[in-house]
Design an enzyme around this catalytic site. Structure first.
Site, PDB file in Angstrom:
ATOM      1  N   ASN A  47       0.820  -1.309   0.350  1.00  0.00           N
ATOM      2  CA  ASN A  47      -0.423  -0.157  -0.156  1.00  0.00           C
ATOM      3  C   ASN A  47       0.870   1.414   0.293  1.00  0.00           C
ATOM      4  O   ASN A  47       0.982   2.515  -0.582  1.00  0.00           O
ATOM      5  CB  ASN A  47      -0.299  -0.081   1.721  1.00  0.00           C
ATOM      6  CG  ASN A  47      -2.024  -0.991   1.373  1.00  0.00           C
ATOM      7  OD1 ASN A  47      -2.347  -1.663  -0.058  1.00  0.00           O
ATOM      8  ND2 ASN A  47      -2.544  -1.393   1.720  1.00  0.00           N
ATOM      9  N   ARG A 396      -4.231   3.048 -12.726  1.00  0.00           N
ATOM     10  CA  ARG A 396      -2.745   2.920 -12.125  1.00  0.00           C
ATOM     11  C   ARG A 396      -2.223   1.057 -11.936  1.00  0.00           C
ATOM     12  O   ARG A 396      -2.387   0.404 -11.204  1.00  0.00           O
ATOM     13  CB  ARG A 396      -3.082   3.341 -10.745  1.00  0.00           C
ATOM     14  CG  ARG A 396      -2.357   4.880 -11.196  1.00  0.00           C
ATOM     15  CD  ARG A 396      -2.442   5.219  -9.809  1.00  0.00           C
ATOM     16  NE  ARG A 396      -2.675   6.759 -10.304  1.00  0.00           N
ATOM     17  CZ  ARG A 396      -3.542   7.691  -9.805  1.00  0.00           C
ATOM     18  NH1 ARG A 396      -4.446   7.788  -8.366  1.00  0.00           N
ATOM     19  NH2 ARG A 396      -3.279   9.639 -10.078  1.00  0.00           N
ATOM     20  N   HIS A 426     -14.538   4.103 -14.864  1.00  0.00           N
ATOM     21  CA  HIS A 426     -14.258   3.005 -13.625  1.00  0.00           C
ATOM     22  C   HIS A 426     -15.437   2.301 -13.357  1.00  0.00           C
ATOM     23  O   HIS A 426     -15.463   1.039 -12.412  1.00  0.00           O
ATOM     24  CB  HIS A 426     -14.275   4.126 -12.540  1.00  0.00           C
ATOM     25  CG  HIS A 426     -13.855   3.223 -11.478  1.00  0.00           C
ATOM     26  ND1 HIS A 426     -14.288   2.971  -9.834  1.00  0.00           N
ATOM     27  CD2 HIS A 426     -12.429   2.337 -10.520  1.00  0.00           C
ATOM     28  CE1 HIS A 426     -13.582   2.827  -9.534  1.00  0.00           C
ATOM     29  NE2 HIS A 426     -12.673   2.045  -9.452  1.00  0.00           N
ATOM     30  N   TYR A 459     -11.681  -9.542  -2.345  1.00  0.00           N
ATOM     31  CA  TYR A 459     -12.420  -8.016  -2.396  1.00  0.00           C
ATOM     32  C   TYR A 459     -14.323  -8.537  -1.766  1.00  0.00           C
ATOM     33  O   TYR A 459     -14.281  -9.495  -2.508  1.00  0.00           O
ATOM     34  CB  TYR A 459     -12.397  -7.787  -3.776  1.00  0.00           C
ATOM     35  CG  TYR A 459     -11.309  -6.566  -4.173  1.00  0.00           C
ATOM     36  CD1 TYR A 459      -9.918  -7.364  -3.437  1.00  0.00           C
ATOM     37  CD2 TYR A 459     -10.932  -5.747  -4.675  1.00  0.00           C
ATOM     38  CE1 TYR A 459      -8.928  -6.451  -3.455  1.00  0.00           C
ATOM     39  CE2 TYR A 459     -10.028  -5.243  -4.953  1.00  0.00           C
ATOM     40  CZ  TYR A 459      -8.802  -5.398  -4.385  1.00  0.00           C
ATOM     41  OH  TYR A 459      -7.088  -4.352  -5.270  1.00  0.00           O
TER      42      TYR A 459
END
Lengths: 698, 505
Positions: A47, A396, A426, A459
């Site tokens: 992160n 990214r 997105h 996730y």
């Protein structure tokens, strides 16, 4: 972890709030079994990699340029940067200590010994020298450094390098090859010993410099500014521009130095690259913990981590059901990873092989080339189905990966649209158009997560499949807009950023505020990754002040300051940090009892509202609404993995007291999914399903 | 299961190109399968320079190529492409149509405003009558303010009396003002619009209108904000609220409109001017509320257009007759004679095998009603005056091509017959010439049968056979004038149908 600099401010600062989030991730890791714990440290560390490349780099750029807009509370970037780096240092040193003093010893006690140079005995040395001579020596190159410029050229962003100081005072750099295994394992008795490749390199580096003596050495890793921007107006083909920019990422200014080994030498390197002391992190543990993920998944060490998790068959759909037939009657809601992503993959696979499929359209953001969805789309294109894919090349750190499989899709005959010039795409959406016997029908999948096979198991996301024509019509219009066939769409049911999503969100909050002011019960229950948009925060403050009960589960950054009398006393913010990354965005507005329930791809932050194509979609099925409510409520019952944001910006971790039953939302949701799947299997067993061909007509 | 037909409709308008993909249902309804819309500044070019810029043509071709790609997977059975006001008015529309055909294979047809109006009326009639039963008891108006044109339909007793495509449009006006602006654009615009519309309103006698229906996206936007819903398709806006809304948005610039009303850019720019135009028309009437059709009727219209007019014709035959009557009265025609000729012409038409279709009978009826209107100008050469008036009037339900035919039928109702030296006649295509000839021949007979203008010689029976057409009448009086007239006018008929005409009482 304090997260604001001025006591009077209405908002917490985003960067500091983010660091507090990473602190929570690390803290969560501390309480786990050793391999899980190591994984969480690796997550914390990885992160930071991104955070430095983008946010810290951004702040540093502001400070360098000196020309910038002030953040909401007026804190100068330089002041913020200073405070931020100090706070990061607190987290990183604790993470470092955790790895060296807690996790590695615990692993060593349990059969995995990650050795350091000091631990090596003759056996290790033998293994090491062998690897050095056969693998490292032939491919590594030592580069002598005389000037800073040479140094810049010799260093690749994010890679581990060895620095060698020789007795004549010369400095040389050797890059650790990343195409060789970093862990070298061998079994001795009950213990698996691991030797790290960088230790081998350092141990025998002297061999690169015949006739010289290696005075000191260290390992280091440099992170650079990576916020790439592309000149959209340039004549260059977008893809070449993108590739050029990716090339350029290697040359951004340095924002962080991590080192391991001789501190004095590390400091010298810091001086060469002209980086402030605050940006230097000298570590006891190995660099780039991210690459330890693989070790965490190692088989035969189940006792060192939590049991392997399997997704269940979704409640909404049986394996035997024909998904197209089912969808004609009702929508399907899935909660991943508790419920498997397989039905979605299955749907796309079926569509790819069906002769009645006319077209498949999909947005792919952060998808891996191995994703079964991508494979299915390639196959569909090869089968002559029109496949239209919107790839966001600017997702990214995945940019180069994206370009690669996008080219494969194009090769198969798909139409690939490389995003929009001004907005990142997105939203996650997939549309299948079929020419069925009676008419053309469309089937739409909308999700809060990406079409990525890896993250789908890590996730937590919600997704919906529907054939509701209002939805599919809107989705077709959205696709036509983002693929360039049509201008801004007028939608009936769906809301998209940057056109209507912010307005609708503000309107929904306002509605609750109005109801509260007229004395009705008003409530907002929400879940998102980030809450940073001041316009929305102000709307929430007004709603709170009017008496709307607002409960938000915000995983990461939260700039809203809760619990302040006269401002936000009715707002409660919690954050769940557990095994699965909380990724779903879901919102419930009480609406005078006729609840409005939405799912979204978007966080409440300016970037999502204004600079991206995002989607907010309503849930119409009553059972689905109830289900989403019960999911959101479960987070607020959590007293083991939950943190609550205090008005001073600190986060309080919940612990069950003696009178309370421990409740863990992710465990509860796992249980629920398992029970439902079992119940369903049972039902299906009871139903006598007879296998025979249909009766012949006479 | 019958095979569904899938059609693509491309609509080339003043400010955008739209694509609709629709599929047929067994119930003869149509489902919209896909749609797209891209802005194209056709109107800006045409209303400013009179023709379409090369850049705009290139962009149109690029958009249409994209549309072809979007259509590809659907297996489209038929593509119908139409251009409306801007394309119709542009001097180089042939260049445009040719480029599009060459580079995309799409054949663009230009439809006229009145034709578009018919389709509109078809779409709004039922929903309107459902919420406002007394709409047809009043003199009423349907209005659509577009970028280039304002379409008006005047109704009486539920029938279209007149329809106009007025060259008044937000974009058209803005283009004019743009080039010579001093002072506020809004101010200039308001003055300009107000002056023009007041004049037209007076001419059209709009002050008698008491019911009003507005269609189009701008009216819909206002209705969605201040309207009261009467049915899923119909809203109503009180006039006071409408006035207030205009005042409110007067203070916004386009940016603020985008922000406040959540509008796309190109629409925000035209909203205020469009509403000003609408308001000027509304204020010229005595209506105190505005009905608004809340659906996107353009889609319905286009599908209707593309799927054929057969259903439409029946509904329109009465409208065409009504509208022709209105014009005949306006020019003080002898209505008794006109109606009599119309009826007799129908009898003749039905008896004879003309190999024409029902639509053509309607043209004959219209011609019969209008054949003498030229006498308003002068009895001498009145057939020529009639033709001129017909071709330059808006006759509801008749397209420009239809009016050409009606005009020529009337042109040849007297002595002279079509000749190669008649250039206007020679401009008609072959089929149109045949229609003109056959129908003019019938009109001549029907007119001759009332030479005395007494409506005495009513056809009681017709017998065709042995190279003769015998007309029987029950009238026992003097029919010598009619016989004489027949002798003069029937040679044309005899040549065409190969039948000699005999009149018996």
């Amino acid at each position: 972890m304090g997260v604001f600099t001025k006591n009077t401010s209405k908002y917490f600062l985003r960067e500091l709030s983010w660091n507090a989030f990473n602190f929570r991730v690390m803290k969560e890791g501390e309480s786990l079994k050793p391999l899980d714990s190591l994984k969480f440290m690796a997550i914390t560390s990885s992160n930071y990699d991104e955070f430095f490349m983008i946010r810290v780099a951004g702040l540093m750029r502001k400070v360098r340029e000196g020309n910038h807009a002030l953040p909401p509370d007026g804190t100068l970037p330089s002041v913020l940067l200073d405070k931020l780096l100090k706070e990061i240092k607190v987290v990183v040193s604790r993470q470092d200590a955790n790895v060296c003093h807690e996790i590695f010893p615990a692993l060593a006690d349990n059969g995995i010994h990650i050795t350091t140079l000091q631990d090596w005995n003759s056996r290790e040395r033998k293994v090491a020298v062998d690897i050095f001579e056969k693998e490292l020596f032939p491919i590594c190159t030592a580069i002598a450094i005389n000037k800073k410029k040479q140094f810049d050229a010799a260093i690749s962003q994010g890679h581990i390098h060895a620095a060698c100081l020789l007795n004549d005072g010369k400095l040389a750099i050797i890059r650790l090859p990343d195409n060789l295994d970093r862990y070298r394992e061998y079994q001795t008795g009950n213990t698996l010993k691991i030797v790290l490749l960088e230790d081998i390199l350092i141990a025998y580096a002297e061999k690169f410099f015949p006739g010289q003596i290696l005075k000191s050495s260290c390992l280091f890793r440099i992170t650079r500014d990576a916020d790439i921007s592309i000149d959209e107006d340039s004549d260059m083909n977008f893809l070449s521009a993108m590739e050029e920019a990716l090339e350029g990422r290697k040359n951004g200014f340095p924002v962080r130095l991590e080192s391991h080994g001789d501190f004095k030498l590390a400091k010298h390197i810091r001086e060469i690259i002209d980086l402030p002391e605050e940006n230097h992190f000298h570590l006891l543990s190995p660099l780039n913990l991210k690459s330890f993920y693989k070790l965490c998944e190692k088989s035969d060490f189940e006792h060192l981590r939590s049991p392997y998790f399997t997704s269940q068959t979704p409640w909404d759909l049986s394996e035997s059901e024909d998904i197209w037939e089912t969808l004609k009657e009702r929508d399907l809601l899935f909660h991943h990873p508790y419920e498997s992503f397989a039905p979605v993959v299955h749907m796309v696979n079926e569509a790819a092989d069906s002769p009645i499929t006319l077209a498949i359209k999909a947005t792919l953001y952060r998808t891996s080339g191995n994703s079964p969805i991508v494979h299915a789309l390639i196959r569909a294109a090869e089968n002559g189905i029109q496949v239209m894919v919107v790839v966001e090349p600017r997702a990214r750190f995945d940019e180069s990966a994206n370009l690669d499989w996008a080219a494969r899709l194009e090769h198969a005959g798909a139409i690939v649209v490389y995003g929009l010039a001004t907005f990142k795409v997105h939203l996650k959406s997939l549309l299948v158009i079929r020419r069925e016997e009676d008419r053309i029908r469309r089937y739409l999948h909308l999700g809060t997560g990406n079409y990525n096979d890896v993250t789908a198991t890590l996730y937590s996301d919600l997704s919906l499949i529907t054939s509701n024509t209002d939805f599919t019509r809107d989705a077709a219009l959205i696709f036509n807009a983002i693929t360039g066939y049509s201008s801004e769409p007028k939608l009936k049911k769906l809301f998209i950023a940057p056109f209507s999503l912010r307005q609708e969100t503000l309107r929904l909050i306002k509605q609750e505020e109005k109801r509260a002011r007229s004395g009705e019960v008003a409530e907002i229950l929400g879940k998102m990754n980030t809450l940073a948009d001041t316009e929305v925060i102000d709307a929430l403050y007004r709603a709170s002040e009017a008496g709307v009960k607002i409960s938000l589960n915000v995983r990461g950054v939260c700039c809203l300051r809760p619990g302040i009398k006269g401002l936000s006393e009715n707002i409660r913010i919690i954050s769940i940090i557990d095994t699965f990354l909380e990724h779903a965005r879901a919102f419930i507005y009480h609406n005078g009892g006729r609840e409005k329930v939405f799912l979204s791809s978007s966080d409440w932050m300016p970037r999502n509202f204004d600079e991206r194509i995002e989607i907010l979609f309503p849930i119409s099925d009553q059972a689905h609404k109830r289900r989403i409510r019960s999911i959101l409520e479960s987070y607020f019952k959590d007293n083991t993995k939950s943190w609550e944001l205090r008005q001073d910006g600190s986060w309080k971790r919940y612990k069950p007291n003696e009178n309370q039953q421990p409740f863990r939302a992710q465990k509860y949701l796992t249980e629920i999914a398992r029970l439902r799947a079992e119940e369903k299997t049972l039902q299906e067993k009871k139903a006598l399903s007879v296998r025979r061909s249909p009766a012949k007509e006479k | 299961m019958q095979k569904q037909e899938i059609i693509a409709i491309i609509d080339i308008g003043s400010s955008a190109i739209r694509l609709l993909i629709a599929q047929s249902r067994p119930s003869s309804e149509w489902d919209l399968v896909d749609s797209a819309e891209r802005s194209l500044a056709l109107g800006r070019d045409v209303f400013r320079n009179g023709s379409i810029d090369r850049k705009t043509i290139n962009r149109a071709v690029a958009i249409l190529k994209d549309f072809m790609e979007l259509m590809a997977p659907y297996g489209i059975d038929r593509i119908v492409a139409i251009g409306t006001s801007a394309l119709r008015e542009s001097e180089n529309r042939e260049v445009f149509i040719n480029r599009v055909l060459l580079q995309t294979g799409i054949e663009v047809a230009v439809i006229d405003g009145v034709e578009a109006n018919q389709l509109t009326w078809l779409a709004v009639r039922e929903p309107l009558e459902a919420v406002c039963a007394d709409f047809k008891h009043y003199k009423s108006m349907i209005i659509e303010v577009g970028a280039g044109n304002t379409e008006l339909m005047i109704l009486r007793k539920g029938n279209i009396m007149a329809s106009y495509a007025l060259p008044i449009g937000a974009l058209r006006y803005l283009q004019r003002i743009d080039s010579k602006v001093d002072g506020s654009v809004e101010e200039t615009f308001r003055h300009h619009a107000s002056r023009n519309i007041r004049g037209i309103s007076h001419e059209l006698d709009l002050s008698k209108i008491s019911k009003l229906l507005a269609i189009g996206s701008d009216a819909r936007l206002v209705a969605s904000r201040l309207g009261k819903s009467l049915s899923p398709q119909m809203d109503v806006i009180p006039l006071a609220a409408f006035r207030e809304f205009i005042k409110e948005i007067e203070t916004y610039n386009s940016d603020e409109l985008v922000e406040h009303l959540n509008l796309p850019w190109n629409e925000a720019e035209l909203l205020y001017p469009s509403l000003i135009i609408l308001n000027e028309f509304v204020e010229s009437t005595r209506a105190d509320e505005i009905f608004v059709h809340s659906g996107n009727i353009r889609q319905g219209l286009l599908v209707n257009y593309a799927t054929g007019h057969s259903a439409l014709r029946e509904i329109f035959s009465t409208q065409v007759i009504e509208s022709s009557r209105g014009i005949a009265k306006h020019y003080r025609a002898n209505m008794k004679h006109a109606e009599f000729v119309r009826k007799q012409a129908i009898v003749l038409y039905n008896k004879l095998n003309t190999e024409l279709d029902l639509k053509d009978r309607l043209l004959l009826e219209s011609a019969a009603l209008l054949h003498d209107i030229g006498t308003y100008i002068s009895a001498e050469n009145h057939h020529k005056h009639s033709q001129y008036i017909i071709q330059n009037s808006d006759i509801f339900g008749l397209s420009v091509a239809d009016k050409e035919i009606v005009g020529h039928i009337v042109r040849y109702h007297r002595r002279s017959q079509p000749r190669n030296s008649h250039t206007s006649y020679m401009k008609l295509d072959r089929r149109s010439r045949i229609i003109v000839q056959k129908l003019a021949a019938l009109l001549r007979i029907a007119d001759a049968l009332d030479r005395s203008h007494t409506q005495s010689v009513v056809i009681s029976d017709l017998k065709a056979g042995n190279k003769k057409l015998t007309i029987f009448t029950a009238y026992a009086g003097d029919i010598s004038m009619e016989k004489l007239s027949l002798a003069e006018k029937s040679d044309f008929f005899e040549n065409l149908f190969g039948l000699k005409i005999l009149l018996r009482n």
